[in-house]
Design a protein around this motif. Structure first.
Motif, PDB file in Angstrom:
ATOM      1  N   LEU A 147       1.727  34.807  25.203  1.00 48.75           N
ATOM      2  CA  LEU A 147       0.675  33.968  25.771  1.00 48.75           C
ATOM      3  C   LEU A 147       0.639  34.065  27.290  1.00 48.75           C
ATOM      4  O   LEU A 147      -0.435  34.128  27.888  1.00 48.75           O
ATOM      5  CB  LEU A 147       0.848  32.510  25.320  1.00 48.75           C
ATOM      6  CG  LEU A 147      -0.057  32.129  24.134  1.00 48.75           C
ATOM      7  CD1 LEU A 147       0.260  32.940  22.898  1.00 48.75           C
ATOM      8  CD2 LEU A 147       0.044  30.656  23.810  1.00 48.75           C
ATOM      9  N   ARG A 148       1.826  34.123  27.897  1.00 48.05           N
ATOM     10  CA  ARG A 148       1.882  34.252  29.366  1.00 48.05           C
ATOM     11  C   ARG A 148       1.271  35.592  29.792  1.00 48.05           C
ATOM     12  O   ARG A 148       0.500  35.671  30.753  1.00 48.05           O
ATOM     13  CB  ARG A 148       3.335  34.156  29.846  1.00 48.05           C
ATOM     14  CG  ARG A 148       3.440  34.011  31.373  1.00 48.05           C
ATOM     15  CD  ARG A 148       4.866  33.959  31.869  1.00 48.05           C
ATOM     16  NE  ARG A 148       5.600  32.848  31.300  1.00 48.05           N
ATOM     17  CZ  ARG A 148       6.790  32.968  30.672  1.00 48.05           C
ATOM     18  NH1 ARG A 148       7.344  34.147  30.525  1.00 48.05           N
ATOM     19  NH2 ARG A 148       7.406  31.915  30.182  1.00 48.05           N
ATOM     20  N   GLN A 149       1.605  36.642  29.043  1.00 47.46           N
ATOM     21  CA  GLN A 149       1.086  37.982  29.310  1.00 47.46           C
ATOM     22  C   GLN A 149      -0.442  38.008  29.191  1.00 47.46           C
ATOM     23  O   GLN A 149      -1.136  38.554  30.049  1.00 47.46           O
ATOM     24  CB  GLN A 149       1.692  38.938  28.268  1.00 47.46           C
ATOM     25  CG  GLN A 149       1.689  40.390  28.668  1.00 47.46           C
ATOM     26  CD  GLN A 149       2.495  41.215  27.668  1.00 47.46           C
ATOM     27  OE1 GLN A 149       3.664  40.953  27.415  1.00 47.46           O
ATOM     28  NE2 GLN A 149       1.870  42.197  27.066  1.00 47.46           N
ATOM     29  N   LEU A 150      -0.949  37.378  28.135  1.00 51.23           N
ATOM     30  CA  LEU A 150      -2.398  37.349  27.905  1.00 51.23           C
ATOM     31  C   LEU A 150      -3.114  36.535  28.980  1.00 51.23           C
ATOM     32  O   LEU A 150      -4.215  36.879  29.402  1.00 51.23           O
ATOM     33  CB  LEU A 150      -2.705  36.768  26.517  1.00 51.23           C
ATOM     34  CG  LEU A 150      -2.308  37.652  25.328  1.00 51.23           C
ATOM     35  CD1 LEU A 150      -2.488  36.893  24.027  1.00 51.23           C
ATOM     36  CD2 LEU A 150      -3.121  38.940  25.296  1.00 51.23           C
ATOM     37  N   LEU A 175      -6.480  27.063  22.680  1.00 46.92           N
ATOM     38  CA  LEU A 175      -6.440  26.377  21.381  1.00 46.92           C
ATOM     39  C   LEU A 175      -5.016  25.966  21.004  1.00 46.92           C
ATOM     40  O   LEU A 175      -4.815  25.119  20.151  1.00 46.92           O
ATOM     41  CB  LEU A 175      -7.023  27.270  20.276  1.00 46.92           C
ATOM     42  CG  LEU A 175      -8.487  27.679  20.447  1.00 46.92           C
ATOM     43  CD1 LEU A 175      -8.911  28.640  19.360  1.00 46.92           C
ATOM     44  CD2 LEU A 175      -9.403  26.461  20.442  1.00 46.92           C
ATOM     45  N   LEU A 176      -4.030  26.607  21.640  1.00 48.95           N
ATOM     46  CA  LEU A 176      -2.630  26.255  21.361  1.00 48.95           C
ATOM     47  C   LEU A 176      -2.035  25.382  22.465  1.00 48.95           C
ATOM     48  O   LEU A 176      -0.861  25.059  22.429  1.00 48.95           O
ATOM     49  CB  LEU A 176      -1.789  27.532  21.214  1.00 48.95           C
ATOM     50  CG  LEU A 176      -2.103  28.392  19.981  1.00 48.95           C
ATOM     51  CD1 LEU A 176      -1.340  29.702  20.054  1.00 48.95           C
ATOM     52  CD2 LEU A 176      -1.770  27.658  18.696  1.00 48.95           C
ATOM     53  N   GLY A 177      -2.861  25.008  23.441  1.00 47.00           N
ATOM     54  CA  GLY A 177      -2.372  24.228  24.580  1.00 47.00           C
ATOM     55  C   GLY A 177      -1.685  22.933  24.163  1.00 47.00           C
ATOM     56  O   GLY A 177      -2.192  22.185  23.336  1.00 47.00           O
ATOM     57  N   GLY A 178      -0.503  22.689  24.710  1.00 48.40           N
ATOM     58  CA  GLY A 178       0.207  21.436  24.471  1.00 48.40           C
ATOM     59  C   GLY A 178       0.927  21.345  23.137  1.00 48.40           C
ATOM     60  O   GLY A 178       1.501  20.302  22.801  1.00 48.40           O
ATOM     61  N   TYR A 182       4.074  26.626  17.082  1.00 44.93           N
ATOM     62  CA  TYR A 182       2.914  27.483  16.834  1.00 44.93           C
ATOM     63  C   TYR A 182       2.857  27.866  15.354  1.00 44.93           C
ATOM     64  O   TYR A 182       3.900  28.075  14.728  1.00 44.93           O
ATOM     65  CB  TYR A 182       3.000  28.763  17.671  1.00 44.93           C
ATOM     66  CG  TYR A 182       2.817  28.557  19.163  1.00 44.93           C
ATOM     67  CD1 TYR A 182       2.285  27.373  19.671  1.00 44.93           C
ATOM     68  CD2 TYR A 182       3.150  29.556  20.064  1.00 44.93           C
ATOM     69  CE1 TYR A 182       2.103  27.202  21.038  1.00 44.93           C
ATOM     70  CE2 TYR A 182       2.976  29.398  21.430  1.00 44.93           C
ATOM     71  CZ  TYR A 182       2.449  28.211  21.912  1.00 44.93           C
ATOM     72  OH  TYR A 182       2.272  28.047  23.265  1.00 44.93           O
ATOM     73  N   PRO A 183       1.654  27.979  14.793  1.00 40.60           N
ATOM     74  CA  PRO A 183       1.539  28.348  13.377  1.00 40.60           C
ATOM     75  C   PRO A 183       1.792  29.841  13.170  1.00 40.60           C
ATOM     76  O   PRO A 183       1.512  30.654  14.051  1.00 40.60           O
ATOM     77  CB  PRO A 183       0.078  28.002  13.045  1.00 40.60           C
ATOM     78  CG  PRO A 183      -0.641  28.146  14.351  1.00 40.60           C
ATOM     79  CD  PRO A 183       0.334  27.797  15.429  1.00 40.60           C
ATOM     80  N   PRO A 197      -4.394  31.213  16.246  1.00 43.77           N
ATOM     81  CA  PRO A 197      -5.616  32.019  16.233  1.00 43.77           C
ATOM     82  C   PRO A 197      -5.530  33.243  17.140  1.00 43.77           C
ATOM     83  O   PRO A 197      -6.561  33.760  17.552  1.00 43.77           O
ATOM     84  CB  PRO A 197      -6.644  31.028  16.773  1.00 43.77           C
ATOM     85  CG  PRO A 197      -5.872  30.231  17.783  1.00 43.77           C
ATOM     86  CD  PRO A 197      -4.461  30.131  17.252  1.00 43.77           C
ATOM     87  N   ILE A 198      -4.324  33.730  17.448  1.00 41.84           N
ATOM     88  CA  ILE A 198      -4.169  34.761  18.488  1.00 41.84           C
ATOM     89  C   ILE A 198      -4.229  36.192  17.954  1.00 41.84           C
ATOM     90  O   ILE A 198      -5.046  36.983  18.392  1.00 41.84           O
ATOM     91  CB  ILE A 198      -2.851  34.540  19.285  1.00 41.84           C
ATOM     92  CG1 ILE A 198      -2.801  33.126  19.866  1.00 41.84           C
ATOM     93  CG2 ILE A 198      -2.709  35.577  20.389  1.00 41.84           C
ATOM     94  CD1 ILE A 198      -3.882  32.788  20.868  1.00 41.84           C
ATOM     95  N   THR A 199      -3.354  36.539  16.992  1.00 40.03           N
ATOM     96  CA  THR A 199      -3.286  37.949  16.581  1.00 40.03           C
ATOM     97  C   THR A 199      -2.634  38.117  15.220  1.00 40.03           C
ATOM     98  O   THR A 199      -1.934  37.231  14.739  1.00 40.03           O
ATOM     99  CB  THR A 199      -2.499  38.770  17.631  1.00 40.03           C
ATOM    100  OG1 THR A 199      -2.516  40.157  17.264  1.00 40.03           O
ATOM    101  CG2 THR A 199      -1.056  38.318  17.731  1.00 40.03           C
TER     102      THR A 199
END
Length: 314
Positions: A147-150, A175-178, A182-183, A197-199
């Motif tokens: 996430l940091r990279q993205l 959408l994953l903030g806070g 993580y799912p 919802p990332i990859t």
């Protein structure tokens, strides 16, 4: 009752989209009706009771607070080998993410090569610093670092294009903030194959020689939106399959190296399907950790939103 204005408006917008689909005209002679019926796409549902080895997805209680809704099924008989079939398949997902998934805010689609999946699967949550995935086209990385990279990529992209808004995959980071967890969808070997919802994972990536798919739709909005998206996804894949079979394209590279395509089939006629052969949708049960049924898809009422364009053999 109990819905906020925003959610009600979204439901209304989705209903309008569904209503826009061409409906079958009443009246006319029986021959016209038969012609319309014959031109419909065929999908056969294989029930859990008829399946010697049905796939099951277990859901851990932690998902309830993060991304609670998931719907899955297996789709067999897809043909992605000719020409640009794979490219069109990926393009369909992108369009659905933009449209019915409302830029992934309502739901997210993940498609996997069934042959590369080790069942049973578990829909779980993991802390950002522990969740590891090999994203599509990247090396294995922790979710927190990904996430940091993205985020850095998004900012760099925004500066280069001198835009106010960030685009592409980077829009979904918020959408994953806070979230503390993580799912993720995990296979029997403990490998994360999906991080919505990332990859998705490189491990179950769809290639030109993929013919059986595992489809997954997740949402933090509602179970119904998952089902609506899955209905539409199956319809779109059926349309693509019919187009590919009838168009008789030559096998093309699809800009994907041969190394990814697996062994070459020297007798392509072995893979040729009759044009009217139906895709087979296998029911997948989503259960809690004690084995109690949460969702079965497709049930008798599913695929009704696309019934004007799809003939479902149950």
């Amino acid at each position: 009752r109990g819905k906020g204005k925003g959610e009600s408006a979204r439901e209304e917008a989705r209903k309008k989209k569904r209503d826009k689909q061409p409906q079958r005209k009443d009246g006319g002679d029986g021959e016209q009706d038969e012609l319309e019926e014959a031109s419909k796409l065929l999908v056969k549902v294989l029930h859990v009771s008829e399946n010697p080895a049905p796939l099951v997805v277990k859901v851990s209680p932690g998902t309830k607070d993060v991304r609670p809704f998931i719907v899955c099924c297996v789709l067999r008989g897809v043909n992605l080998k000719p020409g640009n079939a794979l490219k069109r398949f990926l393009s369909v997902q992108t369009k659905l993410h933009e449209d019915i998934c409302e830029k992934r805010t309502a739901a997210t689609i993940a498609t996997h090569d069934l042959q590369l999946i080790k069942a049973p699967l578990t829909y779980d949550v993991q802390p950002p610093e522990e969740l590891k995935i090999t994203p599509l086209g990247r090396k294995e990385i922790k979710a927190k670092d990904l996430l940091r990279q993205l985020e850095l990529e998004a900012e760099e992209q925004r500066k280069q294009k001198k835009r106010q808004n960030i685009s592409g995959l980077h829009r979904y980071l918020r959408l994953l903030g806070g979230k503390d967890n993580y799912p993720c969808l995990v296979d029997a070997e403990g490998v994360v194959i999906s991080f919505p919802p990332i990859t998705n994972s490189e491990k179950t990536k769809i290639r030109k020689d993929t013919h059986d798919l595992f489809l997954e739709v997740t949402s933090n909005t509602s179970l119904q939106i998952c089902k609506d998206v899955m209905d539409t996804l199956i319809l779109k894949i059926a349309e693509l399959n019919k187009f590919t079979l009838e168009d008789k394209e030559d096998s093309g590279s699809d800009n994907e190296s041969d190394a990814l395509c697996g062994p070459v089939n020297l007798n392509p006629s072995q893979n040729v399907q009759p044009v009217n052969s139906p895709l087979v949708v296998e029911q997948v049960r989503v259960v809690d950790m004690d084995g109690n049924l949460k969702v079965l898809y497709p049930s008798k009422t599913d695929l009704s939103t696309v019934s004007s364009l799809l003939t479902v053999m149950r």
